[in-house]
Design a protein around this motif. Structure first.
Motif, PDB file in Angstrom:
ATOM      1  N   VAL A 167       8.357  27.652  10.578  1.00  0.00           N
ATOM      2  CA  VAL A 167       9.056  26.647   9.764  1.00  0.00           C
ATOM      3  C   VAL A 167      10.566  26.803   9.960  1.00  0.00           C
ATOM      4  O   VAL A 167      11.037  27.760  10.568  1.00  0.00           O
ATOM      5  CB  VAL A 167       8.698  26.787   8.261  1.00  0.00           C
ATOM      6  CG1 VAL A 167       7.189  26.677   8.061  1.00  0.00           C
ATOM      7  CG2 VAL A 167       9.228  28.098   7.675  1.00  0.00           C
ATOM      8  N   GLU A 168      11.316  25.852   9.411  1.00  0.00           N
ATOM      9  CA  GLU A 168      12.762  25.859   9.583  1.00  0.00           C
ATOM     10  C   GLU A 168      13.428  26.908   8.685  1.00  0.00           C
ATOM     11  O   GLU A 168      13.028  27.095   7.536  1.00  0.00           O
ATOM     12  CB  GLU A 168      13.346  24.485   9.233  1.00  0.00           C
ATOM     13  CG  GLU A 168      12.912  23.367  10.176  1.00  0.00           C
ATOM     14  CD  GLU A 168      13.469  23.532  11.588  1.00  0.00           C
ATOM     15  OE1 GLU A 168      14.529  24.167  11.744  1.00  0.00           O
ATOM     16  OE2 GLU A 168      12.836  23.026  12.530  1.00  0.00           O
ATOM     17  N   LEU A 169      14.445  27.578   9.230  1.00  0.00           N
ATOM     18  CA  LEU A 169      15.323  28.438   8.440  1.00  0.00           C
ATOM     19  C   LEU A 169      16.582  27.625   8.156  1.00  0.00           C
ATOM     20  O   LEU A 169      17.281  27.216   9.087  1.00  0.00           O
ATOM     21  CB  LEU A 169      15.675  29.711   9.214  1.00  0.00           C
ATOM     22  CG  LEU A 169      16.622  30.685   8.511  1.00  0.00           C
ATOM     23  CD1 LEU A 169      15.953  31.310   7.297  1.00  0.00           C
ATOM     24  CD2 LEU A 169      17.097  31.772   9.471  1.00  0.00           C
ATOM     25  N   VAL A 170      16.851  27.359   6.889  1.00  0.00           N
ATOM     26  CA  VAL A 170      17.974  26.497   6.531  1.00  0.00           C
ATOM     27  C   VAL A 170      18.878  27.183   5.512  1.00  0.00           C
ATOM     28  O   VAL A 170      18.440  28.045   4.747  1.00  0.00           O
ATOM     29  CB  VAL A 170      17.495  25.134   5.953  1.00  0.00           C
ATOM     30  CG1 VAL A 170      16.773  24.325   7.019  1.00  0.00           C
ATOM     31  CG2 VAL A 170      16.602  25.344   4.732  1.00  0.00           C
ATOM     32  N   SER A 171      20.128  26.806   5.509  1.00  0.00           N
ATOM     33  CA  SER A 171      21.060  27.234   4.466  1.00  0.00           C
ATOM     34  C   SER A 171      21.549  25.981   3.746  1.00  0.00           C
ATOM     35  O   SER A 171      21.226  24.850   4.149  1.00  0.00           O
ATOM     36  CB  SER A 171      22.229  28.020   5.067  1.00  0.00           C
ATOM     37  OG  SER A 171      22.906  27.232   6.031  1.00  0.00           O
ATOM     38  N   GLY A 172      22.320  26.179   2.682  1.00  0.00           N
ATOM     39  CA  GLY A 172      22.755  25.051   1.859  1.00  0.00           C
ATOM     40  C   GLY A 172      23.453  23.956   2.635  1.00  0.00           C
ATOM     41  O   GLY A 172      23.262  22.758   2.356  1.00  0.00           O
ATOM     42  N   VAL A 173      24.241  24.339   3.650  1.00  0.00           N
ATOM     43  CA  VAL A 173      25.000  23.335   4.407  1.00  0.00           C
ATOM     44  C   VAL A 173      24.106  22.465   5.290  1.00  0.00           C
ATOM     45  O   VAL A 173      24.534  21.410   5.770  1.00  0.00           O
ATOM     46  CB  VAL A 173      26.088  24.000   5.278  1.00  0.00           C
ATOM     47  CG1 VAL A 173      27.152  24.655   4.422  1.00  0.00           C
ATOM     48  CG2 VAL A 173      25.481  25.016   6.242  1.00  0.00           C
ATOM     49  N   ASP A 174      22.863  22.905   5.512  1.00  0.00           N
ATOM     50  CA  ASP A 174      21.931  22.127   6.352  1.00  0.00           C
ATOM     51  C   ASP A 174      21.204  21.048   5.552  1.00  0.00           C
ATOM     52  O   ASP A 174      20.482  20.228   6.134  1.00  0.00           O
ATOM     53  CB  ASP A 174      20.873  23.050   6.970  1.00  0.00           C
ATOM     54  CG  ASP A 174      21.483  24.139   7.832  1.00  0.00           C
ATOM     55  OD1 ASP A 174      22.425  23.829   8.577  1.00  0.00           O
ATOM     56  OD2 ASP A 174      21.020  25.295   7.744  1.00  0.00           O
ATOM     57  N   LEU A 175      21.353  21.072   4.218  1.00  0.00           N
ATOM     58  CA  LEU A 175      20.560  20.196   3.362  1.00  0.00           C
ATOM     59  C   LEU A 175      21.441  19.226   2.576  1.00  0.00           C
ATOM     60  O   LEU A 175      22.552  19.566   2.177  1.00  0.00           O
ATOM     61  CB  LEU A 175      19.727  21.031   2.378  1.00  0.00           C
ATOM     62  CG  LEU A 175      18.785  22.071   2.992  1.00  0.00           C
ATOM     63  CD1 LEU A 175      18.145  22.922   1.896  1.00  0.00           C
ATOM     64  CD2 LEU A 175      17.711  21.411   3.845  1.00  0.00           C
ATOM     65  N   VAL A 176      20.905  18.033   2.350  1.00  0.00           N
ATOM     66  CA  VAL A 176      21.572  17.036   1.505  1.00  0.00           C
ATOM     67  C   VAL A 176      20.520  16.396   0.603  1.00  0.00           C
ATOM     68  O   VAL A 176      19.324  16.397   0.921  1.00  0.00           O
ATOM     69  CB  VAL A 176      22.280  15.935   2.331  1.00  0.00           C
ATOM     70  CG1 VAL A 176      23.428  16.510   3.139  1.00  0.00           C
ATOM     71  CG2 VAL A 176      21.286  15.206   3.246  1.00  0.00           C
ATOM     72  N   THR A 177      20.960  15.857  -0.529  1.00  0.00           N
ATOM     73  CA  THR A 177      20.037  15.133  -1.408  1.00  0.00           C
ATOM     74  C   THR A 177      20.427  13.658  -1.454  1.00  0.00           C
ATOM     75  O   THR A 177      21.610  13.323  -1.525  1.00  0.00           O
ATOM     76  CB  THR A 177      20.058  15.710  -2.836  1.00  0.00           C
ATOM     77  OG1 THR A 177      21.390  15.699  -3.331  1.00  0.00           O
ATOM     78  CG2 THR A 177      19.541  17.138  -2.853  1.00  0.00           C
ATOM     79  N   LYS A 178      19.407  12.826  -1.417  1.00  0.00           N
ATOM     80  CA  LYS A 178      19.601  11.379  -1.538  1.00  0.00           C
ATOM     81  C   LYS A 178      18.427  10.813  -2.313  1.00  0.00           C
ATOM     82  O   LYS A 178      17.268  11.090  -1.972  1.00  0.00           O
ATOM     83  CB  LYS A 178      19.661  10.711  -0.153  1.00  0.00           C
ATOM     84  CG  LYS A 178      20.966  10.934   0.592  1.00  0.00           C
ATOM     85  CD  LYS A 178      21.003  10.072   1.848  1.00  0.00           C
ATOM     86  CE  LYS A 178      22.350  10.194   2.549  1.00  0.00           C
ATOM     87  NZ  LYS A 178      22.414   9.293   3.726  1.00  0.00           N
ATOM     88  N   GLY A 179      18.720  10.027  -3.357  1.00  0.00           N
ATOM     89  CA  GLY A 179      17.645   9.424  -4.140  1.00  0.00           C
ATOM     90  C   GLY A 179      16.679  10.456  -4.689  1.00  0.00           C
ATOM     91  O   GLY A 179      15.462  10.245  -4.683  1.00  0.00           O
ATOM     92  N   LYS A 180      17.209  11.596  -5.127  1.00  0.00           N
ATOM     93  CA  LYS A 180      16.411  12.707  -5.680  1.00  0.00           C
ATOM     94  C   LYS A 180      15.377  13.243  -4.683  1.00  0.00           C
ATOM     95  O   LYS A 180      14.312  13.729  -5.055  1.00  0.00           O
ATOM     96  CB  LYS A 180      15.729  12.288  -6.983  1.00  0.00           C
ATOM     97  CG  LYS A 180      16.718  11.991  -8.114  1.00  0.00           C
ATOM     98  CD  LYS A 180      16.024  11.791  -9.434  1.00  0.00           C
ATOM     99  CE  LYS A 180      17.058  11.542 -10.543  1.00  0.00           C
ATOM    100  NZ  LYS A 180      16.431  11.350 -11.854  1.00  0.00           N
TER     101      LYS A 180
END
Length: 475
Positions: A245-258
């Motif tokens: 699976v993907e290893l992600v940090s906060g900068v790799d993620l965004v929220t849109k429409g919950k």
């Protein structure tokens, strides 16, 4: 190798009885050990050290100026647990996790245990780990603590005792998995001869559990890491790789429409489940700590809306509190109507006047702990401390009694460990890992942490401890 000079000491030894006789479940291993020269053992230990470096089995120690990465020393002599003994531990751990999950759900919803005065209301609601945004929360499938690492010790009476519950982001499972691969190379034939239960399928079981808590048929799963400077970054990357699976940090993620999305080379891709290795309050700067640069703005709203599952659920940290720990036996009886299978270490709550006075009067004999500290920090081992340290902790307790508990100094069992002076007993604890998905499952192995310094009772890696491979036998 000759083990006649091995000293058992005034504690329970995992391999030898007080009379120096080998315990039955260790007999085959001892036969192998006796055929192996000290020089060969030294070579095996050297090879194990080299393998750890090659595998990148490192961790970071904060406030350490010897460099960023250290190796968690892996001792070449394993800890072996008989099957019947393991079944007892397994039953006790399942019981405890089930009750703790009910407790966490209760305190964020109906608060029955608080109304019935099973646990003091101010102790729970006043805890810094009780997160008000989680009030009314109902996590996917009703599970809060998906991954738990429970610390146990064995006292001189031969009984296991729960030392603490780790329900936030328990670490160390990667060392359990990698240690097994290294030690198998040292003793290739013994695993089949003894019938050692495997642990290598942990990543498969972890992924299955993470997929289970999503409402999607084929959910996209990721591991959320604070980044390379975190003490357990090796573990985050290792588990992501093993699960595929993907290893992600906060900068790799965004929220849109919950909803939560990963930024990829092909654009945004929705992510459905995150195994988070970020502390609760750093998870979302809009909901918790506004200064957090590690989390994802808006992820908590997406979680409440049911568009992403998080393991462990935010808010579980309140059950890690060392003062709440003292009430877990009562919680097992309250929620399950059962007697605890595994017992706590007797605990004095400094918030209680009678207990506090006892601690102040007997501090030289006790282990004093901060209720919210971890990793061996904020702790006083009375018999090993100086008079000045005793005086300091007395003042700390008087100024903030709620922040401290105390426990008798347990002897901690020993396991033969390879040292420069040959085979010597070193104190150990035990951290089994428990997954809670479709059912509660205890992985048949554990991280055995070992105090490498002679006579030391501090096994934490951040305080100079090492580890051992843990063999659980089929029969």
């Amino acid at each position: 190798m000759d083990t006649k000079n091995y000293q058992v000491g005034d504690n329970f030894d995992e391999m030898f009885t007080d009379e120096g006789k080998c315990r039955a479940h260790y007999s085959e291993f001892l036969s192998q050990l006796k055929k192996t020269s000290p020089k060969k053992i030294s070579h095996l230990q050297y090879a194990a050290n080299k393998n750890q470096v090659a595998m990148g089995m490192t961790f970071n120690v904060y406030h350490d100026n010897q460099g960023i990465e250290k190796i968690l020393h892996l001792d070449i002599i394993p800890r072996i647990i008989a099957n019947q003994e393991w079944k007892h531990l397994e039953a006790g751990l399942k019981q405890r996790i089930y009750a703790l999950n009910l407790f966490i759900h209760d305190i964020y919803n109906d608060r029955k245990a608080l109304k019935d005065k099973i646990v003091p209301e101010d102790l729970v609601l006043g805890s810094k780990d009780y997160l008000k945004p989680c009030i009314g929360l109902n996590p996917p499938k009703g599970i809060w603590c998906h991954i738990t690492g429970t610390d146990l010790v064995r006292n001189k009476d031969g009984n296991y005792y729960i030392l603490e519950d780790n329900l936030r982001c328990p670490s160390g499972v990667s060392y359990m998995l990698e240690s097994r691969e290294i030690i198998k190379r040292a003793y290739p034939d013994l695993f089949n001869q003894l019938g050692v239960m495997p642990v290598s399928d942990y990543p498969v079981k972890l992924l299955k559990m993470l997929q289970f808590i999503s409402n999607k048929e084929k959910p996209v799963v990721g591991v959320l890491t604070p980044g390379i400077y975190n003490s357990a970054y090796f573990e985050h990357s290792y588990l992501a790789l093993q699960m595929g699976v993907e290893l992600v940090s906060g900068v790799d993620l965004v929220t849109k429409g919950k909803k939560v999305y990963m930024q990829t080379t092909k654009g945004l891709e929705q992510i459905d489940v995150l195994y988070r290795r970020i502390d609760d309050t750093f998870l979302d700067p809009l909901t918790f700590n506004p200064h957090s640069l590690l989390g994802v703005p808006g992820i908590f709203e997406a979680y409440k809306a049911g568009h992403i599952a998080l393991a462990n659920a935010p808010g579980t940290g309140v059950a890690d509190d060392k003062a709440v720990y003292a009430y877990v036996p009562k919680l097992i009886k309250y929620y399950l109507g059962e007697e605890p299978i595994l017992h706590n270490v007797p605990t004095y709550l400094c918030r209680e006047e009678k207990d506090r006075q006892y601690v102040l009067d007997h501090i030289e004999e006790l282990v004093v702990k901060e209720t919210n500290a971890a990793g061996g920090y904020g702790m006083l081992i009375g018999p090993k401390a100086t008079k000045a340290e005793h005086a300091k902790f007395r003042e700390l307790i008087k100024s903030n009694p709620t922040n401290y508990i105390a426990q008798p100094t347990l002897s901690l069992s020993t396991v033969p460990t390879w040292t420069e002076e040959g085979l010597q007993g070193r104190h150990v604890d035990l951290r089994p890992y428990i997954l809670y998905g479709e059912e509660i499952e205890v992985i048949p192995g554990a991280l055995t942490r070992v105090a490498l310094k002679k006579g030391s009772l501090v096994v934490n890696s951040s305080q100079g401890g090492g580890s051992k491979d843990t063999w659980v036998l089929y029969n």
